[in-house]
Design a protein around this motif. Structure first.
Motif, PDB file in Angstrom:
ATOM      1  N   ILE A 111       0.866  -1.147  -0.126  1.00 46.48           N
ATOM      2  CA  ILE A 111       0.150   0.039   0.146  1.00 46.48           C
ATOM      3  C   ILE A 111       0.869   1.195   0.082  1.00 46.48           C
ATOM      4  CG2 ILE A 111      -1.619   1.313   1.464  1.00 46.48           C
ATOM      5  CD1 ILE A 111      -2.835  -1.152   2.282  1.00 46.48           C
ATOM      6  N   LEU A 112       1.942   1.312   0.754  1.00 43.07           N
ATOM      7  CA  LEU A 112       2.656   2.264   0.933  1.00 43.07           C
ATOM      8  C   LEU A 112       3.492   2.902  -0.406  1.00 43.07           C
ATOM      9  CD1 LEU A 112       4.104   2.080   4.491  1.00 43.07           C
ATOM     10  CD2 LEU A 112       2.334   3.470   3.783  1.00 43.07           C
ATOM     11  N   ILE A 113       3.860   1.585  -1.206  1.00 44.13           N
ATOM     12  CA  ILE A 113       4.357   2.034  -2.502  1.00 44.13           C
ATOM     13  C   ILE A 113       3.343   1.955  -3.538  1.00 44.13           C
ATOM     14  CG2 ILE A 113       6.051   0.682  -4.251  1.00 44.13           C
ATOM     15  CD1 ILE A 113       7.218  -0.635  -1.804  1.00 44.13           C
ATOM     16  N   GLY A 114       2.406   1.285  -3.594  1.00 50.37           N
ATOM     17  CA  GLY A 114       1.576   0.934  -4.830  1.00 50.37           C
ATOM     18  C   GLY A 114       0.614   2.073  -4.881  1.00 50.37           C
ATOM     19  N   VAL A 115      -0.080   2.491  -3.900  1.00 50.61           N
ATOM     20  CA  VAL A 115      -0.985   3.492  -4.129  1.00 50.61           C
ATOM     21  C   VAL A 115      -0.595   4.975  -4.361  1.00 50.61           C
ATOM     22  CG1 VAL A 115      -2.919   4.584  -2.788  1.00 50.61           C
ATOM     23  CG2 VAL A 115      -2.703   2.276  -2.598  1.00 50.61           C
ATOM     24  N   PRO A 116       0.536   5.339  -3.574  1.00 48.24           N
ATOM     25  CA  PRO A 116       1.040   6.625  -3.676  1.00 48.24           C
ATOM     26  C   PRO A 116       1.513   6.951  -5.264  1.00 48.24           C
ATOM     27  CG  PRO A 116       1.626   6.041  -1.690  1.00 48.24           C
ATOM     28  CD  PRO A 116       1.011   4.767  -2.219  1.00 48.24           C
ATOM     29  N   LEU A 117       2.316   5.725  -5.787  1.00 51.27           N
ATOM     30  CA  LEU A 117       2.810   5.821  -6.850  1.00 51.27           C
ATOM     31  C   LEU A 117       1.773   5.853  -8.314  1.00 51.27           C
ATOM     32  CD1 LEU A 117       5.885   3.096  -6.968  1.00 51.27           C
ATOM     33  CD2 LEU A 117       5.777   5.779  -7.123  1.00 51.27           C
ATOM     34  N   GLY A 118       0.535   5.202  -7.697  1.00 50.44           N
ATOM     35  CA  GLY A 118      -0.396   4.995  -8.765  1.00 50.44           C
ATOM     36  C   GLY A 118      -1.292   6.509  -8.832  1.00 50.44           C
ATOM     37  N   ILE A 119      -1.164   7.113  -7.557  1.00 51.60           N
ATOM     38  CA  ILE A 119      -1.567   8.631  -7.720  1.00 51.60           C
ATOM     39  C   ILE A 119      -1.023   9.460  -8.410  1.00 51.60           C
ATOM     40  CG2 ILE A 119      -2.213  10.134  -6.398  1.00 51.60           C
ATOM     41  CD1 ILE A 119      -3.319   8.321  -4.102  1.00 51.60           C
ATOM     42  N   LEU A 120       0.364   9.427  -8.222  1.00 50.09           N
ATOM     43  CA  LEU A 120       1.367  10.338  -8.927  1.00 50.09           C
ATOM     44  C   LEU A 120       1.553  10.100 -10.246  1.00 50.09           C
ATOM     45  CD1 LEU A 120       4.043  12.041  -8.601  1.00 50.09           C
ATOM     46  CD2 LEU A 120       5.302  10.254  -8.192  1.00 50.09           C
ATOM     47  N   SER A 121       1.415   8.836 -10.761  1.00 50.55           N
ATOM     48  CA  SER A 121       1.044   8.479 -12.012  1.00 50.55           C
ATOM     49  C   SER A 121       0.241   8.909 -12.781  1.00 50.55           C
ATOM     50  CB  SER A 121       1.452   6.994 -12.506  1.00 50.55           C
ATOM     51  OG  SER A 121       1.615   6.705 -13.647  1.00 50.55           O
ATOM     52  N   ALA A 122      -1.031   9.008 -12.470  1.00 46.03           N
ATOM     53  CA  ALA A 122      -2.273   9.408 -12.823  1.00 46.03           C
ATOM     54  C   ALA A 122      -2.179  10.863 -12.939  1.00 46.03           C
ATOM     55  CB  ALA A 122      -3.622   8.843 -11.988  1.00 46.03           C
ATOM     56  N   VAL A 123      -1.726  11.650 -11.911  1.00 47.11           N
ATOM     57  CA  VAL A 123      -1.854  13.280 -11.703  1.00 47.11           C
ATOM     58  C   VAL A 123      -0.882  13.629 -12.568  1.00 47.11           C
ATOM     59  CG1 VAL A 123      -1.396  15.111 -10.211  1.00 47.11           C
ATOM     60  CG2 VAL A 123      -2.521  12.988  -9.304  1.00 47.11           C
ATOM     61  N   ARG A 124       0.248  13.103 -12.902  1.00 45.89           N
ATOM     62  CA  ARG A 124       1.542  13.501 -13.821  1.00 45.89           C
ATOM     63  C   ARG A 124       1.517  12.495 -14.934  1.00 45.89           C
ATOM     64  NH1 ARG A 124       6.306  15.346  -9.727  1.00 45.89           N
ATOM     65  NH2 ARG A 124       4.781  16.710  -8.329  1.00 45.89           N
ATOM     66  N   LYS A 125       0.377  12.178 -15.633  1.00 52.05           N
ATOM     67  CA  LYS A 125       0.478  11.573 -16.730  1.00 52.05           C
ATOM     68  C   LYS A 125       1.214  11.872 -17.859  1.00 52.05           C
ATOM     69  CE  LYS A 125      -3.024   9.623 -20.219  1.00 52.05           C
ATOM     70  NZ  LYS A 125      -4.168   9.672 -20.742  1.00 52.05           N
ATOM     71  N   ASP A 126       1.816  10.872 -18.597  1.00 51.15           N
ATOM     72  CA  ASP A 126       2.956  11.222 -19.660  1.00 51.15           C
ATOM     73  C   ASP A 126       4.041  12.246 -19.291  1.00 51.15           C
ATOM     74  OD1 ASP A 126       1.241   9.562 -21.367  1.00 51.15           O
ATOM     75  OD2 ASP A 126      -0.258  10.918 -21.866  1.00 51.15           O
ATOM     76  N   THR A 127       4.409  12.233 -18.276  1.00 50.87           N
ATOM     77  CA  THR A 127       5.761  12.771 -17.552  1.00 50.87           C
ATOM     78  C   THR A 127       6.733  11.968 -17.468  1.00 50.87           C
ATOM     79  OG1 THR A 127       4.882  12.957 -15.655  1.00 50.87           O
ATOM     80  CG2 THR A 127       4.139  14.620 -16.833  1.00 50.87           C
ATOM     81  N   PRO A 128       7.892  12.317 -16.958  1.00 46.26           N
ATOM     82  CA  PRO A 128       9.094  11.059 -16.507  1.00 46.26           C
ATOM     83  C   PRO A 128       8.425  10.566 -15.460  1.00 46.26           C
ATOM     84  CG  PRO A 128       9.900  13.505 -17.142  1.00 46.26           C
ATOM     85  CD  PRO A 128       8.630  13.521 -17.259  1.00 46.26           C
ATOM     86  N   SER A 129       7.810  11.232 -14.362  1.00 38.17           N
ATOM     87  CA  SER A 129       7.258  10.481 -13.106  1.00 38.17           C
ATOM     88  C   SER A 129       6.376   9.454 -13.333  1.00 38.17           C
ATOM     89  CB  SER A 129       6.546  11.753 -12.335  1.00 38.17           C
ATOM     90  OG  SER A 129       7.490  12.597 -11.957  1.00 38.17           O
ATOM     91  N   ASP A 130       5.463   9.596 -14.490  1.00 39.26           N
ATOM     92  CA  ASP A 130       4.637   8.595 -14.838  1.00 39.26           C
ATOM     93  C   ASP A 130       5.329   7.484 -15.516  1.00 39.26           C
ATOM     94  OD1 ASP A 130       2.487   7.152 -15.740  1.00 39.26           O
ATOM     95  OD2 ASP A 130       2.053   8.260 -17.389  1.00 39.26           O
TER      96      ASP A 130
END
Length: 315
Positions: A111-130
């Motif tokens: 949860i500590l790894i997957g959920v924050p990374l999923g939120i970050l990836s969606a909010v910053r779609k098509d960026t290096p973070s994603d």
């Protein structure tokens, strides 16, 4: 709420009944004769084999064996281990806390790894973070648990000497030593689940962020942080909760390889030993207990739905 709970329990009963039939029936398809294994050096004596089969009820028709076993299960009696002559319920109560601790730690890591990374990836779609988050998820899904476990043992135990390579210490006996013996296997199990949670969280967040209520919230001038955490994430969590319950059940039931690598005396090691020794009562008891855990998690997931989304309470 009370009527809904009664309906759900009514659905659980036939499900468990069908599962019990499958568990018992498939058990009979296993090759080998338990009486031969239990007879040891006297396996060549037909009289000894006949006596063992009579004592264990193996000489009766399968349907009679099932009814006798199911009647005991309904009273909470899973029988005795044929190999070590210990009640199966005692073995389950001894091993389940070990696997529950390991699965809980792995799930928290996921949860500590997957959920924050999923939120970050969606909010910053098509960026290096994603791209980086998706790459990390792909690595986690693609990496076999046994390979990652061996590599972690070589690095953190053999080379650096930071953590013990195997073994287990009960949590209430020595919390620090217990965490040191379970952190590596928990991380190995948690990385795969984290990858799956990340991908589903990302997909659910992308769907939520494209909804009209999110655009309305932004049009009202709400801060982006409030839009993401209060409006989008709350609705995106429903499919993630479903997946989380399933994955937690899988962690409880499917940690066989990891427990073998790190010599963790949990559910996985118990059922592997029971299968190899044709210890039918232990196999049946462990699988039935796992089925009960899955059904309970499904019920708790439905309750959590209602807490997350109040509109479901009147559905």
């Amino acid at each position: 709420m009370g009527i809904w709970l009664l309906r759900r329990v009514g659905q659980v009963i036939p499900t468990l009944l069908i599962l019990s039939i499958l568990i018992f029936g498939l058990q009979q398809l296993m090759p080998g004769d338990p009486a031969v294994i239990l007879a040891g050096e006297e396996r060549g004596d037909p009289a000894v084999l006949a006596q063992i089969r009579a004592e264990l009820g193996l000489d009766r028709p399968i349907w009679q064996q099932y009814l006798l076993w199911m009647g005991k299960v309904l009273t909470g009696d899973f029988g005795f281990s044929w190999r070590i002559r210990v009640p199966v319920s005692e073995l389950i109560l001894t091993k389940l806390p070990v696997t529950f601790q390991l699965a809980s730690m792995a799930f928290i890591i996921a949860i500590l790894i997957g959920v924050p990374l999923g939120i970050l990836s969606a909010v910053r779609k098509d960026t290096p973070s994603d791209w980086a988050a998706n790459g990390a998820a792909l690595f986690g899904v693609s990496t076999p648990n046994f390979w990652l476990g061996i590599m972690m043992i070589l690095l953190f135990s053999v080379e650096l000497g930071w953590l013990p390579p195997s073994g287990y210490v009960p949590l209430f006996e020595d919390p620090v030593q217990s965490l040191s013996t379970t952190i590596m296997p928990a991380f190995v199990l948690g990385t795969g689940v984290a990858s799956v949670l990340m991908r589903h969280t990302r997909a659910a967040m992308l769907t939520a962020l494209s909804q009209d209520y999110v655009r309305t919230a932004r049009a009202k001038g709400l801060k982006e942080r409030v839009v993401i955490w209060k409006h989008a994430l709350r609705n995106a969590l429903i499919p993630v909760v479903t997946l989380g319950a399933i994955e937690f059940g899988r962690l409880l039931a499917g940690a066989v390889l990891t427990e073998q690598i790190f010599t963790i005396p949990g559910f996985g090691k118990l059922i592997v030993d029971a299968v190899f020794n044709r210890d039918y009562p232990v196999v049946q008891g462990v699988v039935m207990a796992t089925a009960l855990i899955f059904v309970t998690l499904s019920l708790l997931t439905d309750l959590l739905y209602m807490a997350i989304n109040p509109r479901l309470r009147n559905a």
